[in-house]
Design a protein around this motif. Structure first.
Motif, PDB file in Angstrom:
ATOM      1  N   ARG A 210       0.858  -1.190   0.000  1.00 27.86           N
ATOM      2  CA  ARG A 210       0.000   0.000   0.000  1.00 27.86           C
ATOM      3  C   ARG A 210       0.894   1.239   0.000  1.00 27.86           C
ATOM      4  N   ARG A 211       1.638   1.431  -1.103  1.00 26.55           N
ATOM      5  CA  ARG A 211       2.659   2.477  -1.122  1.00 26.55           C
ATOM      6  C   ARG A 211       2.095   3.891  -1.081  1.00 26.55           C
ATOM      7  N   HIS A 212       0.807   4.037  -1.319  1.00 25.12           N
ATOM      8  CA  HIS A 212       0.214   5.359  -1.193  1.00 25.12           C
ATOM      9  C   HIS A 212       0.015   5.757   0.268  1.00 25.12           C
ATOM     10  N   ASP A 213       0.044   4.773   1.175  1.00 20.62           N
ATOM     11  CA  ASP A 213      -0.169   5.047   2.598  1.00 20.62           C
ATOM     12  C   ASP A 213       1.190   5.118   3.283  1.00 20.62           C
ATOM     13  N   THR A 214       1.779   6.316   3.365  1.00 22.04           N
ATOM     14  CA  THR A 214       3.127   6.471   3.925  1.00 22.04           C
ATOM     15  C   THR A 214       3.155   6.374   5.435  1.00 22.04           C
ATOM     16  N   LEU A 215       1.989   6.230   6.070  1.00 19.35           N
ATOM     17  CA  LEU A 215       1.954   6.010   7.511  1.00 19.35           C
ATOM     18  C   LEU A 215       2.798   4.798   7.877  1.00 19.35           C
ATOM     19  N   TYR A 216       2.656   3.706   7.132  1.00 13.34           N
ATOM     20  CA  TYR A 216       3.398   2.491   7.425  1.00 13.34           C
ATOM     21  C   TYR A 216       4.890   2.674   7.140  1.00 13.34           C
ATOM     22  N   LEU A 217       5.206   3.428   6.113  1.00 11.72           N
ATOM     23  CA  LEU A 217       6.615   3.657   5.775  1.00 11.72           C
ATOM     24  C   LEU A 217       7.330   4.370   6.910  1.00 11.72           C
ATOM     25  N   TRP A 218       6.738   5.448   7.406  1.00 11.66           N
ATOM     26  CA  TRP A 218       7.416   6.223   8.442  1.00 11.66           C
ATOM     27  C   TRP A 218       7.473   5.453   9.755  1.00 11.66           C
ATOM     28  N   PHE A 219       6.473   4.641  10.044  1.00 13.46           N
ATOM     29  CA  PHE A 219       6.565   3.825  11.252  1.00 13.46           C
ATOM     30  C   PHE A 219       7.702   2.810  11.115  1.00 13.46           C
ATOM     31  N   ALA A 220       7.827   2.188   9.937  1.00 13.53           N
ATOM     32  CA  ALA A 220       8.920   1.237   9.724  1.00 13.53           C
ATOM     33  C   ALA A 220      10.275   1.921   9.869  1.00 13.53           C
ATOM     34  N   VAL A 221      10.423   3.122   9.282  1.00 18.04           N
ATOM     35  CA  VAL A 221      11.691   3.847   9.396  1.00 18.04           C
ATOM     36  C   VAL A 221      11.959   4.206  10.851  1.00 18.04           C
ATOM     37  N   ALA A 222      10.920   4.610  11.581  1.00 17.21           N
ATOM     38  CA  ALA A 222      11.092   4.937  13.001  1.00 17.21           C
ATOM     39  C   ALA A 222      11.586   3.721  13.772  1.00 17.21           C
ATOM     40  N   MET A 223      11.035   2.546  13.490  1.00 20.16           N
ATOM     41  CA  MET A 223      11.479   1.341  14.181  1.00 20.16           C
ATOM     42  C   MET A 223      12.938   1.018  13.849  1.00 20.16           C
ATOM     43  N   TRP A 224      13.309   1.173  12.604  1.00 22.18           N
ATOM     44  CA  TRP A 224      14.694   0.891  12.221  1.00 22.18           C
ATOM     45  C   TRP A 224      15.665   1.869  12.876  1.00 22.18           C
ATOM     46  N   VAL A 225      15.322   3.149  12.868  1.00 21.12           N
ATOM     47  CA  VAL A 225      16.203   4.152  13.466  1.00 21.12           C
ATOM     48  C   VAL A 225      16.318   3.921  14.974  1.00 21.12           C
ATOM     49  N   TRP A 226      15.191   3.613  15.599  1.00 18.28           N
ATOM     50  CA  TRP A 226      15.222   3.348  17.036  1.00 18.28           C
ATOM     51  C   TRP A 226      16.022   2.081  17.333  1.00 18.28           C
ATOM     52  N   GLY A 227      15.848   1.062  16.521  1.00 16.00           N
ATOM     53  CA  GLY A 227      16.630  -0.156  16.695  1.00 16.00           C
ATOM     54  C   GLY A 227      18.114   0.105  16.524  1.00 16.00           C
ATOM     55  N   LEU A 228      18.480   0.962  15.556  1.00 18.15           N
ATOM     56  CA  LEU A 228      19.886   1.316  15.372  1.00 18.15           C
ATOM     57  C   LEU A 228      20.434   2.002  16.612  1.00 18.15           C
ATOM     58  N   HIS A 229      19.660   2.926  17.176  1.00 13.63           N
ATOM     59  CA  HIS A 229      20.120   3.609  18.389  1.00 13.63           C
ATOM     60  C   HIS A 229      20.252   2.633  19.551  1.00 13.63           C
ATOM     61  N   ASN A 230      19.337   1.692  19.661  1.00 12.78           N
ATOM     62  CA  ASN A 230      19.360   0.754  20.786  1.00 12.78           C
ATOM     63  C   ASN A 230      20.467  -0.284  20.666  1.00 12.78           C
ATOM     64  N   LEU A 231      21.136  -0.344  19.518  1.00 11.57           N
ATOM     65  CA  LEU A 231      22.321  -1.197  19.438  1.00 11.57           C
ATOM     66  C   LEU A 231      23.368  -0.775  20.456  1.00 11.57           C
ATOM     67  N   ASN A 232      23.326   0.487  20.855  1.00 10.19           N
ATOM     68  CA  ASN A 232      24.280   1.001  21.829  1.00 10.19           C
ATOM     69  C   ASN A 232      24.158   0.301  23.177  1.00 10.19           C
ATOM     70  N   PHE A 233      22.967  -0.284  23.456  1.00 15.36           N
ATOM     71  CA  PHE A 233      22.760  -0.946  24.740  1.00 15.36           C
ATOM     72  C   PHE A 233      23.284  -2.379  24.744  1.00 15.36           C
ATOM     73  N   ILE A 234      23.551  -2.939  23.576  1.00 14.02           N
ATOM     74  CA  ILE A 234      23.927  -4.356  23.518  1.00 14.02           C
ATOM     75  C   ILE A 234      25.271  -4.599  22.845  1.00 14.02           C
ATOM     76  N   ALA A 235      25.816  -3.586  22.143  1.00 14.71           N
ATOM     77  CA  ALA A 235      27.082  -3.779  21.436  1.00 14.71           C
ATOM     78  C   ALA A 235      28.233  -3.764  22.446  1.00 14.71           C
ATOM     79  N   ILE A 236      29.013  -4.827  22.473  1.00 13.79           N
ATOM     80  CA  ILE A 236      30.174  -4.909  23.362  1.00 13.79           C
ATOM     81  C   ILE A 236      31.437  -4.521  22.597  1.00 13.79           C
ATOM     82  N   ASP A 237      31.704  -5.242  21.526  1.00 11.23           N
ATOM     83  CA  ASP A 237      32.865  -4.950  20.675  1.00 11.23           C
ATOM     84  C   ASP A 237      32.361  -4.331  19.386  1.00 11.23           C
ATOM     85  N   ILE A 238      32.639  -3.051  19.199  1.00 11.36           N
ATOM     86  CA  ILE A 238      32.152  -2.328  18.022  1.00 11.36           C
ATOM     87  C   ILE A 238      33.221  -2.328  16.946  1.00 11.36           C
TER      88      ILE A 238
END
Length: 628
Positions: A210-238
């Motif tokens: 449903r590419r006309h509905d960008t609501l899902y796109l921005w939620f997916a991007v938000a989850m990815w960006v948040w997941g990237l930031h939360n890598l800081n809580f679990i990464a030991i050897d970077i």
């Protein structure tokens, strides 16, 4: 109206109470437990040093734990803690050393022996700031009397070190406490990161459909960006240098606030293009500034200015949700508002930790709001799916009702149309019968009436005229039989009428009629005209030819490239006198043939007369001009 506002206020208070209850529960669970039957070491001596082994003499200074390096001057990146421990009786079971809070990596020594460490002490440093450490103490290492415990602590950046109380005690008491804190702070963070990326992938797949509905796109991007930031809580050897890693963490947290704002805009149906562009420009400016400033300014700008800006940006979508909930009282808005409020509460806690208002001993909590955010969005998706399914079913029912109504209406229209068509066919058939009666039997009856009314009417003439009228009536009746284009059947009915008459006149009939292909569009009108033509040909042979035998034959023939069938009547009489004027009988035959699109030819000589009638198998316009 007042009752409605009271209901909204009650729902709002319920959400606020839920946020408070969840926050208190998370803060309580996140607090480090004090193990039972263990020695808690809260007083130590500290020496800044980058030595790899416990240093000896030096300017050791007394400190109390938790010890936060940000509160002292200097630029230390590594240091040593020394604890004096007096035991009257050495333990007779396995003991351990438990470090619930530290930043960022640590190693432990007991009586000059290495117990273990959390990873490498070179750049990039092992990142154990969100992972408690536990070191087992081998049997016999603890001695009666004086024992010395050394903790080596290294941090990145400078002066960001932290060491909480150190616990020494039986392994049976320390290990469950360590496992519980490891589960809540580290393992749960791992699960949250995995779920964020997985949910983001799933929502992105929904958006792709449903590419006309960008609501899902921005939620997916938000989850990815948040997941990237939360890598800081679990990464030991970077794999990156520490500053590059921290730059990505600061930028991803700010990007999460921006993308979450775009998601809320789409969720509420708002289009604020200028504001969204300004947010992207602000995020890009912060990223560039973080990339060019020196190290000391980098961490001040990222941790204090950037995190404060992120929290302020997060207040905007929460305010929008609160305003829309007060106006619309939508449950999905209320659920999203609750998750947004929890993000703000946890984000405020983390901001206070960053700015030295709260202790860093218990760490950050904002990432713990992810399960609630995901649960809320899952509930919203389920509600939307259920609503869409209900709407689809309602539309299907309405469509079925409309189709049924239209079908009923079409059925009635078809019935009316069929009745009109039957009436039209009946009217046309009546008109045809009337026309045929007028042209055929009507004319014969008029002629008969004229004979009767005449002064010299002869019975034989009247009888002959009535016979001709009766024959024509019979022809009309025969032509009305449904023969389905079967010309052979039509001729068979004529044979039944003619044979008695021919026998009485002592004329032999030679019947050479075989099976013929069906003639298209061969209805009663064409059948009547064919019968009249054949009857007229036989009547002429009876009256004028003096024939002793009449032959009627059929077959197939091609004319002008078209397939057709023919009927031929031939007698052995005297033929037609060419000097005699052409009679009305031949003209009537030619006219009838022309009206049904047939070809007629008449040949006569001293051996007799032959009448040839040809009809095309396929429909065509009125035939070519007849030939006599």
């Amino acid at each position: 109206m007042q009752r409605g506002h009271l209901w909204l206020a009650l729902r709002w208070l319920a959400v606020a109470a839920a946020v408070v209850a969840i926050s208190v529960a998370v803060f309580e669970l996140h607090r480090a437990d004090i193990p039972k039957n263990a020695l808690s070491l809260t007083q130590a001596e500290f020496l800044p040093s980058d030595a790899d082994e416990p240093p000896g003499a030096g300017p050791w200074m007394p400190v109390d734990l938790p010890d936060d390096w940000r509160l002292r001057a200097g630029d230390a990146r590594q240091g040593w803690y020394r604890f004096a421990l007096h035991l009257n009786v050495p333990p007779n079971r396995l003991w351990g050393l438990y470090l619930p809070s530290l930043n960022m990596n640590a190693g432990a020594w007991l009586n000059g022996k290495l117990l273990g460490d959390g990873g490498r002490f070179t750049d990039p440093l092992a990142r154990n700031w969100n992972r408690p450490l536990y070191f087992a103490i081998p049997n016999g290492l603890l001695q009666p009397g004086e024992n010395t415990v050394y903790i080596r602590l290294a941090t990145q950046p400078a002066l960001s070190g932290l060491l909480g109380p150190v616990h020494l005690g039986p392994a049976a008491d320390l290990q469950p406490v360590h496992a519980r804190r490891l589960l809540l702070r580290y393992t749960l963070s791992q699960v949250i990161v995995i779920v964020l990326f997985a949910v983001g992938l799933f929502i992105a797949a929904l958006w792709y459909q449903r590419r006309h509905d960008t609501l899902y796109l921005w939620f997916a991007v938000a989850m990815w960006v948040w997941g990237l930031h939360n890598l800081n809580f679990i990464a030991i050897d970077i794999a990156l240098p520490a500053r590059a890693w921290d730059w990505a963490m600061f930028v991803s947290l700010n990007a999460f606030a921006i993308v979450a704002t775009l998601f809320v805009h789409r969720f509420l149906g708002l289009r604020r293009v200028r504001l969204e562009r300004a947010l992207f420009a602000l995020g890009a400016a912060l990223a560039v500034m973080l990339a060019v400033v020196d190290e000391r300014a980098f961490y001040v700008l990222g941790a204090r200015v950037g995190d404060t800006l992120t929290l302020l940006l997060g207040l905007y979508p929460v305010g929008l949700l609160l305003l829309h909930f007060w106006r619309s009282a939508r449950l999905d808005v209320l659920l999203l508002l609750m998750s947004g409020m929890l993000l703000v509460v946890f984000g405020t806690h983390d901001l206070l930790v960053v700015n030295h208002v709260l202790s860093r001993e218990d760490g950050f909590v904002m990432h713990y709001s992810a399960p609630l955010v995901l649960a809320v969005f899952a509930a919203i998706l389920v509600r939307r799916f259920a609503a869409a399914l209900n709407e689809s079913e309602a539309l299907n029912r309405e469509l079925e009702q409309r189709i049924a109504a239209k079908t009923h209406e079409l059925t009635r229209n078809y019935e009316r149309l069929g009745m009109l068509q039957r009436q039209q066919v009946l009217a046309e058939e009546r008109a045809r019968i009337m026309r045929d009666m007028h042209d055929g039997m009507g004319g014969h009856l008029v002629s008969t009436l004229a004979l009767v009314e005449g002064e010299h009417a002869r019975p034989e003439a009247v009888r002959e005229a009535l016979r001709v009228a009766l024959d024509d009536l019979r022809l009309m009746i025969d032509s009305m039989e449904d023969v389905g284009g079967d010309l052979t059947a039509v001729l068979g009915m004529l044979r039944e009428r003619l044979e008695p008459r021919l026998r009485s006149a002592r004329i032999r009939l030679r019947w050479r009629v075989g099976e013929l292909p069906s003639v298209a569009d061969f209805g009663p009108h064409k059948a009547l005209q064919v019968l009249r033509i054949v009857q007229e040909a036989i009547t002429n042979s009876l009256r004028h030819a003096g024939a002793g035998c009449i032959t009627l034959c059929t077959g197939t023939a091609t004319a002008d490239g078209r397939e057709g069938v023919f009927i031929e009547v031939q007698d052995d009489g005297a033929g037609v006198d060419a000097a005699r004027p052409r009679g009305r009988g031949l003209d009537n035959m030619a006219r009838r043939a022309h009206s049904i699109g047939a070809r007629l030819s008449v040949d006569s000589d001293g051996d007799g007369t032959r009448v040839h009638l040809w009809l095309a198998l396929t429909p065509c316009a009125a035939g070519n001009p007849p030939e006599d």
